[in-house]
Design a protein around this motif. Structure first.
Motif, PDB file in Angstrom:
ATOM      1  N   TRP A 623       0.845  -1.201   0.000  1.00  0.00           N
ATOM      2  CA  TRP A 623       0.000   0.000   0.000  1.00  0.00           C
ATOM      3  C   TRP A 623       0.878   1.248   0.000  1.00  0.00           C
ATOM      4  N   PHE A 624       1.901   1.251   0.843  1.00  0.00           N
ATOM      5  CA  PHE A 624       2.787   2.413   0.942  1.00  0.00           C
ATOM      6  C   PHE A 624       3.506   2.680  -0.380  1.00  0.00           C
ATOM      7  N   TYR A 625       4.091   1.645  -0.970  1.00  0.00           N
ATOM      8  CA  TYR A 625       4.835   1.837  -2.222  1.00  0.00           C
ATOM      9  C   TYR A 625       3.911   2.269  -3.358  1.00  0.00           C
ATOM     10  N   LEU A 638       1.329  -9.126  -5.360  1.00  0.00           N
ATOM     11  CA  LEU A 638       0.409  -7.990  -5.325  1.00  0.00           C
ATOM     12  C   LEU A 638       0.370  -7.248  -6.655  1.00  0.00           C
ATOM     13  N   ARG A 639       1.242  -7.650  -7.578  1.00  0.00           N
ATOM     14  CA  ARG A 639       1.257  -7.004  -8.889  1.00  0.00           C
ATOM     15  C   ARG A 639       0.571  -7.845  -9.960  1.00  0.00           C
ATOM     16  N   LEU A 651      -9.815 -10.911   5.445  1.00  0.00           N
ATOM     17  CA  LEU A 651      -8.587 -10.195   5.097  1.00  0.00           C
ATOM     18  C   LEU A 651      -8.540  -9.772   3.633  1.00  0.00           C
ATOM     19  N   HIS A 652      -9.429 -10.312   2.819  1.00  0.00           N
ATOM     20  CA  HIS A 652      -9.286 -10.180   1.375  1.00  0.00           C
ATOM     21  C   HIS A 652      -9.371  -8.735   0.909  1.00  0.00           C
ATOM     22  N   GLY A 653     -10.206  -7.913   1.557  1.00  0.00           N
ATOM     23  CA  GLY A 653     -10.384  -6.544   1.105  1.00  0.00           C
ATOM     24  C   GLY A 653      -9.104  -5.732   1.113  1.00  0.00           C
ATOM     25  N   LYS A 659      -4.056  -4.042  -4.707  1.00  0.00           N
ATOM     26  CA  LYS A 659      -4.006  -4.402  -6.130  1.00  0.00           C
ATOM     27  C   LYS A 659      -4.637  -3.312  -6.993  1.00  0.00           C
ATOM     28  N   ILE A 660      -5.727  -2.736  -6.498  1.00  0.00           N
ATOM     29  CA  ILE A 660      -6.371  -1.660  -7.251  1.00  0.00           C
ATOM     30  C   ILE A 660      -5.445  -0.445  -7.338  1.00  0.00           C
TER      31      ILE A 660
END
Length: 857
Positions: A623-625, A638-639, A651-653, A659-660
């Protein structure tokens, strides 16, 4: 350097115990060893395992050997065995894999693929052996193996040993010449090898007799070995007749092996046939007579000792023979063997096997005990496996074991069977509430009320009922009345969903009622469940304050949540609070504060009791990157493209959000819109108010970039409508320059009906936020560039870095380098600072990409 050999389940005999070296087979293996996949396929008794083992003993590689059986078709058991085998060579690597869980989906598989890159030494050769692969028929395991071998690593070779062709698609490797197959024909003994074998056994045979044996056995190693035993009784070979090959193989075993053993050894071997792993310490526990083990070792190639693992392997044909004699054991003897095997498996983290053994002897007390070693939210296949055991159990266990009802209903909650669990819990309540007080009745109600409380907490988002407090209060009353001790372990560590506040409407009263209810429930929960959820009420207030833009209140609540969570080992509460502090630091554009938060997040990775630490760490760092535009630093899983996740729905959200953000940064707007459409009516995102707001904001941004202005403004208006009543502006502000652009366009357009004052506020605040992101991004970019351009590591720092890359612990690095643990810690901090790295994986990645250190130094 000698071969490092690590083996799971059972062991293989070293090559010097009656084994004839096979130069021709070794040559085939040596030529094939640089291929990513070797299959050794032949029928029973052809010496497949022995040939591979003998070759690898002489080869300079790290070997990880996994012995498979029918029970490995249970994915959780397969993964436990896989992890155990790896842990013998690299404990850190194994811990990472344990946290990932069996890779059932693309997301998990991508995470699995990244671990070898980070944990294995690129300058070492690794061999993974999957022995007796013909036992595997589970499609998920087959797919995992298929994917693993068709995405090869340069320094990893997989050897599959099987009686039949592996049921996996190897065409991609075969078409590229990357698959080598060793067949039955390759493994057959030639006449010269038969002659050499008997010569090694000090048996001299005529060429005619060797030729006859070759024709009769067709080079079958097992039959040749049995004939060797028979001829030892008649060294001249006169007793050999072709008709002997027509005898049933069990009769040969009966005559040549079984008949030579004492009754005590025979009885002991039958006991061993009840179990499927034979570690030395377990075998010793099954007999007080070490002479039995010594006599067993003298049997020869049918029972083989592996000095690397201190364990034995029994040839499967001999094992089948022993299985035919299990009726000679009494029920008490069988139960004793199963009990000791179960205890050993439990002590060695082989919980699925332990559960199976305990079920065989009806020890449901230990089954229940093991269930409490799993986290509150466990993998679905494990929950289903445990539930099946309880479904098969006699009904009297619920009147005998106080935790039985609680465990069963907890498993139903894990599996999302909310209606069934609610009905069963109410039935338990109605059955036990009228009963007179007893410790047993009180404990059953204690578990019942706790699970009713969790049921209400999970479902309140849909029911809009917040009366779960009463159940936790009643549970605490039972706890105090019965003077019970709270259970310890992972089961008492709260698991947090995508959002802390479980609400689905924009009505401010819903949010207020939830905060009130969770605040009232926490004292009861934490008191009667060993600290469970301690600090989650502060975390909920932090979440609300942050998204309302109340930064000081959010920071204060997050700090309080961390303080409480650490006191009671509530790792996820601490982690989520740190995540909010990270977002606050980013909002303030404060790299110094961010560095302090990163150090705390890294410290959590050392908490072995924190089950999901690596997954959630990857998500927060991702999330940070993504937020600062450095998407190349996201972990690969995550890519990848969006898919159905293996993460528990709670946890999925979080994964979806990262990812979004990644897809948005890559300007893949159609892909994002497809994700949004799929999530609109799901429980993970669209089921929560906060998730609904995010979905509409992302939709507005995507449509605007696709020049669908009217649709973009409609989505923005919908997001405003969902957020307005509670003043949740931070969702818009965190979109930075995208929201600045969109708000500016809305202000210029007559199509957007949103209040101008609100649009102006959001435009200015998102613009300011975007500038803070630039500051932070520049800081980390310059830090990385400075590290790569000017870094100079000392000899000791390089040695420590090499140790980290090989997966060594700090203690192991200290021991191998003859330095203190404090020196290692100081060295690691220095390496991180010089490289501009945040953690171990980051340091290894930077060092490898810059060629700063090589393993030869």
């Amino acid at each position: 350097m000698p071969n490092q050999f690590f083996h799971s389940n059972v062991a293989i005999v070293p090559a010097n115990q009656g084994y004839l070296p096979r130069p021709s087979v070794c040559q085939l293996l040596e030529k094939a060893i640089h291929s990513p996949l070797i299959t050794v396929v032949a029928g029973t008794g052809y010496g497949k395992t022995q040939a591979v083992y003998a070759f690898l003993q002489e080869y300079n590689v790290v070997t990880i050997w996994l012995q498979l059986s029918d029970t490995d078709n249970l994915r959780a058991r397969f993964w436990e065995n896989f992890i155990r085998a790896i842990s013998l060579s690299n404990k850190h690597f194994a811990a990472r894999l344990a946290e990932i869980g069996f890779p059932e989906t693309e997301r998990q598989f991508d995470r699995y693929l990244t671990v070898p890159n980070e944990e294995l030494n690129p300058d070492r050769k690794y061999i993974l052996v999957l022995d007796d692969f013909h036992h595997i028929h589970d499609k998920g395991i087959l797919h995992f193996v298929e994917r693993s071998v068709t995405i090869p690593y340069l320094n990893i070779t997989t050897i599959i040993i099987s009686r039949v062709e592996p049921d996996i698609n190897t065409i991609p490797l075969l078409s590229k010449g990357l698959l080598v197959t060793i067949s039955e024909e390759d493994l057959r003994f030639s006449q010269d090898e038969i002659n050499d074998y008997f010569h090694s056994q000090h048996i001299n045979l005529s060429p005619e007799m060797v030729s006859a044996m070759y024709q009769d056995t067709e080079g079958w190693a097992f039959a040749i070995n049995l004939l060797g035993l028979a001829i030892k009784h008649d060294p001249t070979g006169a007793g050999y007749a072709r008709s002997s090959m027509k005898l049933n193989i069990f009769k040969l075993i009966e005559h040549e092996i079984w008949g030579t053993l004492s009754p005590d050894v025979q009885h002991y071997l039958i006991k061993l046939s009840l179990i499927d792993r034979w570690p030395r310490e377990l075998l010793a526990a099954l007999t007080g007579d070490t002479g039995l083990i010594e006599a067993m070792e003298r049997i020869g190639s049918f029972i083989r000792f592996d000095s690397y693992l201190n364990a034995y392997r029994i040839h499967h044909l001999f094992l089948e023979y022993l299985g035919e004699k299990q009726h000679e054991l009494s029920l008490e003897e069988k139960q004793e063997v199963y009990a000791k095997a179960a205890q050993w498996c439990g002590e060695n983290q082989l919980r699925m096997d332990a559960l199976s053994y305990y079920e065989r002897i009806g020890d449901y007390q230990n089954i229940i005990k093991i269930s409490y070693t799993f986290p509150q939210i466990m993998a679905n296949d494990i929950a289903a496996f445990l539930l099946e055991i309880l479904d098969r159990a006699p009904t009297h266990i619920y009147e005998r074991y106080t935790n039985a009802y609680a465990v069963r209903t907890r498993l139903l909650l894990n599996l999302g069977k909310f209606q069934q669990v609610f009905a069963e819990l109410n039935a338990i309540k109605e059955q036990f509430e009228p009963r007179p007080f007893s410790a047993f009745n009180c404990y059953v109600l204690y578990g019942c009320y706790n699970n009713l409380g969790f049921h209400g907490l999970i479902t309140c988002r849909d029911t809009h009922r917040y009366d779960f407090v009463q159940y936790f209060e009643k549970a605490n009353h039972c706890f105090l009345t019965g003077k019970f001790s709270a259970s310890a372990g992972p089961v008492n560590s709260a698991t947090i969903g995508t959002w802390v506040c479980r609400i689905s409407t924009a009505d401010p009263q819903d949010l207020e009622h939830f905060i009130q209810a969770i605040t009232q429930a926490v004292p009861y929960m934490s008191n009667c469940m060993g600290g469970c959820a301690y600090g989650i009420d502060d975390l909920a207030r932090c979440e609300v304050a942050y998204f309302k833009g109340g930064i000081p209140n959010a920071e204060q609540s997050a700090t309080q949540a961390i303080y409480k969570a650490r006191d009671k080992h509530q790792y996820e509460i601490e982690h989520r609070a740190l995540f909010f502090l990270l977002r606050i630091g980013l909002f303030q554009g404060n790299p110094e504060k961010l560095e302090h938060i990163f150090s705390q997040l890294n410290a959590q990775l050392k908490e072995k009791a924190y089950i999901y630490r690596y997954t959630l760490y990857d998500i927060v760092m991702g999330w940070f990157y993504a937020q600062i535009g450095q998407t190349h630093r996201l972990v690969p899983w995550l890519r990848n493209d969006f898919e159905a996740s293996d993460l528990n729905t709670l946890l999925h959200g979080l994964e979806i959000e990262v990812k979004i953000k990644y897809q948005l940064s890559e300007k893949r707007y159609p892909a994002v819109l497809a994700i949004l459409e799929s999530q609109e009516h799901t429980h993970n995102m669209g089921g929560f108010l906060f998730g609904q707001i995010n979905l509409k904001i992302w939709e507005a941004v995507c449509l605007y970039h696709q020049r669908e202005t009217a649709g973009s403004f409609r989505a923005l208006e919908a997001a405003y409508g969902l957020s307005r009543a509670n003043g949740l502006d931070m969702f818009f502000i965190e979109m930075g320059k995208d929201m600045r652009t969109l708000a500016s366009a809305a202000l210029r357009s007559r199509l957007c009906p949103l209040p101008r004052s609100w649009l102006e506020k959001i435009m200015h605040q998102s613009s300011a936020y975007a500038k803070k992101l630039v500051i932070v991004a520049k800081y980390y970019t310059s830090q990385a560039q400075h590290a790569s351009a000017h870094v100079s590591l000392s000899w000791r720092e390089k040695k420590i870095l090499i140790g980290l890359s090989e997966g060594l612990t700090r203690e192991e690095i200290a021991d191998s380098s003859s330095i203190s643990i404090n020196t290692v810690k100081a060295g690691i901090r220095s390496v991180y600072n010089k490289l501009g790295a945040i953690n171990r994986a980051d340091a290894i990645r930077i060092a490898a990409s810059q060629g700063i250190v090589s393993h030869e130094e």
